[in-house]
Structure formats: C-alpha cells, structure tokens
Design an enzyme around this catalytic site. Sequence first.
Site, PDB file in Angstrom:
ATOM      1  N   ASP A  17      86.753  75.803  39.240  1.00 54.59           N
ATOM      2  CA  ASP A  17      86.287  76.929  38.437  1.00 54.59           C
ATOM      3  C   ASP A  17      85.778  76.447  37.075  1.00 54.59           C
ATOM      4  OD1 ASP A  17      86.344  79.967  38.249  1.00 54.59           O
ATOM      5  OD2 ASP A  17      87.534  79.487  36.484  1.00 54.59           O
TER       6      ASP A  17
ATOM      7  N   GLU B 201      93.059  59.246  47.437  1.00 56.39           N
ATOM      8  CA  GLU B 201      94.375  58.822  47.938  1.00 56.39           C
ATOM      9  C   GLU B 201      94.621  59.383  49.336  1.00 56.39           C
ATOM     10  OE1 GLU B 201      97.127  60.392  45.058  1.00 56.39           O
ATOM     11  OE2 GLU B 201      96.372  59.069  43.468  1.00 56.39           O
TER      12      GLU B 201
HETATM   13  C1  GLC Z   1      84.526  81.703  37.207  1.00 59.54           C
HETATM   14  C2  GLC Z   1      84.994  82.653  38.268  1.00 59.54           C
HETATM   15  C3  GLC Z   1      85.053  84.023  37.684  1.00 59.54           C
HETATM   16  C4  GLC Z   1      86.034  84.015  36.545  1.00 59.54           C
HETATM   17  C5  GLC Z   1      85.691  82.944  35.524  1.00 59.54           C
HETATM   18  C6  GLC Z   1      86.854  82.670  34.621  1.00 59.54           C
HETATM   19  O1  GLC Z   1      83.226  81.958  36.809  1.00 59.54           O
HETATM   20  O2  GLC Z   1      84.179  82.564  39.403  1.00 59.54           O
HETATM   21  O3  GLC Z   1      85.436  84.979  38.645  1.00 59.54           O
HETATM   22  O4  GLC Z   1      86.040  85.260  35.912  1.00 59.54           O
HETATM   23  O5  GLC Z   1      85.403  81.720  36.137  1.00 59.54           O
HETATM   24  O6  GLC Z   1      87.870  82.001  35.313  1.00 59.54           O
END
Ligand code: GLC
Length: 563
Positions: free
Chosen positions: A220, A273
């Site tokens: 993310d 790993e």
């Molecule tokens: C990313 C995710 C989104 C979230 C953001 C903060 O863009 O896909 O859904 O709100 O990160 O974590």
Amino acid sequence: MTTGESIRSTILTNDPLWWRQAAVYQIYPRSFADGNGDGIGDLVGIISRVLYLASLGINAVWLSPFYPSALADGGYDVDDYRNIDPRIGTLAEFDVLVAELHDAGIRVIVDIVPNHSSNLHAWFQEAIVSPKGSEARNRYIFRDGKGKNGELPPNTWTSVFGGSAWQQITEPDGSPGQWYFHYFATEQPDFNWDNREVQEDFLKTLRFWSDRGVDGFRVDVASMLKKNLDPAYDGLVDLDRLGQSLFHDGLHPIFDRDEVHDIYREWRQVFNEYDPPRMAVAEAWIPSHRLAPYASTEELGQAFNFDLLRSRFDADSFKAIIAANLTLSAETGASSTWVFSNHDVVRHPTRYGLPEYAQAGSSFRIGAEWLKNGGLPDEIDVAGGLRRGTAATLLMLGLPGSAYIYQGEELGLHEVGDIPADQRQDPIFFRTNGSEIGRDGCRVPLPWEPTGTSFGFGSDGTHLPQPAWFADYAVSVEDDDKDSTLNLYRKALSLRAELQGAEQLEWLDAPEGVLHFARPGGWQVITNFTGNPIALPAGEVLMTSSPLVGDMLAGESTAWIRA
Ligand code: GLC
Ligand code: CA
C-alpha cells in the site's frame, strides 16, 4: 463450469515466476461474503466461496486488509499487523483459507500497509503517553507546532483526504502538545521510516505472513514511506498539486523519494528466503517511468500501472499506454500489470457510461465528481458502459503481463451512486464535508442471490446498503445465463490460461479507432473502439465481448481470434 460443479484442482508448482502473467482477483473482505450474518464479510464467508473463486479461473487472490482496525479508512488503518480483526476471523481460519485456496490452485496475496498504522496501534498509543523526544515518539513523525504556544501546525501540508495533514495531541499532563503527521485520515499516523525499529518490525511482519504460506504482498502507498520534512518545503500548501514540478525527479518531500528504494531492496532479501520467493506489487500513483525501480527484480518485482485505468475508452490513448508500458517493462525486466477497477476508483463500466468529459481523471477522483450529483442507474449509459467495460477487459486479458480484477467486476456491477450520507463510511466523504463522494460505491457487499435481505451476501443485512438492481447481477442469476458477464469472464480466463505464451505482443495494421495485436502462437486480439461494426480479420473467432453483428465485430467490442 458453474459454481456447484466439482473443480479440477491444479497442483501449485514452485515456479518462481508464477506471478508474471497471473490473473489476480482482489477481494475486499468486508464486502465479499458474510459467514455469520453480522453484515460484515469474513474469512468463513470467503472459505465458503472457494469453489466460486476456482470457477473463475484466476491464479491468485489479493486480500485487502483483514487486520484489527477501527475502520477509519476501511481497514487501511491497521491496529496490529500480525493478527486478524475478530469481526473478520481468526488466525486459525486464515490458515484454513490459505490451505483451501492452495488446494484449489489459487495463490494468496495479502495487503501490507507500511506508510502508516492506525492511531490505535500499540506503538502510537505508547507514543502519545510518552514524553516529547522519546523513542516511542520517534517511531512516528511528531513535531512542535508553530505560533506563540505551538498552536499552529508545523507546516501547511494537507491530507489527501482533505484538511490539514497535522493533528495536535494532548500531552500526558493535559497541556496542548506536539503535532503528528498523517497524509491520510487523522486516525492514520505516518511511520518514521528512518527508524530502524520500524524497518525491522515490517521485516518481521513479512516473515510472519510468508511463514503462514502467503505467496505475496500488495504494498500500500509504496512510494511514500520516506519523507523529507526540511522547512524549505513548508510552503507547499497542497502536496498533490503544488508538488507536481518536484514529483518526477525523486525530490518531492513525500512522494517517490529515491531513498524509498533502500527499503524494498531489504524486503527483497526476505522474499528470497522463501521457495518460491514471495512476490510483491507496489501501489504507487506516480508516473509510469518512475515505477521501474519498484518493479525491478532487486525490489518488489511488480508495480501497478494505473495508466489504462485513468484513460478514456479510446484506441489511440490505449495503444500509446500499452506500447509505452511494454517498452518500460522490456527495459527493466519487470512484468507489466493491467487494472481497470479496484476498491479506490469508480467501477469501470460506470466510468465508461458517464458523459464523456467525466471518463478520464486521476487517482481516486475519476468519475466521482459526477456521481455526487446522484445518479445511478438512470443517468448513466448502463448498457453502453458495461459494453465498453467488457471490451476493455477482454483486451486487458489478452495483454502480456498480469491482470488484476476487482470483486464484482466479473458480474458487470456498476458503481452504487446513491448511498445515503448517514450510511457512508469513507473518510474522504467526511473530511471534505461531502463535497467529494468517496469510494463506498464500489465497496458495497456482493449479490450472490437475487432475493433475501442481503442478496445472499449473508443471512442478515449488509454494512453498506445494496440497491434493488443488484438482484439482476447476482452470482446465481449469472451462473445460469450463458451470456452473462460472469460466464464471459470465466471463458476469457480459461482461454487465457490456455493461450498465454511468452510476454510478447506484435501490433497489426488496423483501421482508425481499432486496435489489433498478435500474441505468440496465433492468438490475436482486436478491439473496435468505434460505434460501428467492422469486418473481422481471418481466423477462428474464439470469443467476443458482445455478440457478432452478422459476421462482423460489433461496435465497442473485442474479439479473440486464432489465426
Ligand atoms: C491506498 C489504498 C486506499 C487507502 C490508502 C491509505 O491508496 O488503496 O484504500 O485509503 O492507501 O492507506
Ligand atoms: Ca461476518
């Protein structure tokens, strides 16, 4: 094949490159299937639908966050990275899910959220009761405020969700205190990635899930972990816009700084790993030429390319994007990725059904501005949007590289536009006082049956309201209809598995508004972006996204051909 029939299970191999051309299906766990009738999707629900997942012919599922969370941002506010939200399940259930998916020939990718934790994470709770300057505070980004008594935020930076990116805390003695940085919601404090303890904790998390049999990670906000809070940047009011000039060179104070790559080079050691090595895919809304290092074999291996997702349904623009991204991946050795829908954007049949001006845009906002005025399903071109959507999908599934599919798109679902304000959940909606509609419309629980209180999602209600028109898109309804979107996806995915060869594409001559390319082994893909039928090239028509018109390819549709 329908959901109820027995599934031929594929034995998973140790192929270290299994992900390069995988079809990956994204599950948003709270909205997929509810096993215990509390309105929230859960692991037991997913386990009960493994046969359905296998019937799709996908290679992997990506599970959006299922970690303990107060859901300030749909689970992307993580309280504990090495656990399961009790409303979603238990670690024991997670192990069962992984085993059952593996038995069905499906790999498992989990979402990892390293940029920020939630404000309920033990470390953040410790930070706010610890003194200024302490080790505990140094795991996050705390600064003194400006103004006579520190009553003003440290700088003018804004959150992508609206409002200031700084929040003041109350010190343990009750006095107004320091401020912490949160690029997303207030409940999502950003980690300090210069801190070795933070770095090591994520290595531990990667091993924790890898040891449990997870095959890969979706990372993310991968480009934002490293920050530069030098006061020289204080004048940037809106990081998104004023930062554009710095955006492309690795010098922006928070986006895509060059130092972020040190982190992923270390992660790669952990991935390697394991046998096969764990895969990873970066989520980074940055220009595609900057994605290469993230996707390199020394780092994550893959990065989402959101260019097609941001494009209009247009032949020239699709061709330019595809060509540019294939060139980039050939240069770096990474595999290409393609995606039209996910949990952050307006579903692609809806985008393609909007008045033309609204179809293109950037990141979370595409089409959302228009939807706020209320209108599904009457005011969009429901049938046309879906026709263009499936034409685009069939084109995508014919491209070299891996394809990401978002739950519900295989049903042809449109965005849900009319969720009442008091039932909305997305912080974007609240932090902008409703001026931005947010992302709830693509996160409404799936319809499995045409009737019942939650269209078969669970035995009771749903955490977001489902519209009446969901009945027509229910899995059981589409299962029985050989011409449904669901059966189109199944056919395409199973043919794709058969036809997929080397990661190569050769453009063939085509009239204006038409794209035509060949893949190795005689597989050809032709998409007619115009509104009129066109003659088909020679060869056996394997499938089309819309019925043929006589012996011609219909307007706004794609055919797969064996030449
Ligand atoms: C990313 C995710 C989104 C979230 C953001 C903060 O863009 O896909 O859904 O709100 O990160 O974590
Ligand atoms: Ca539940």
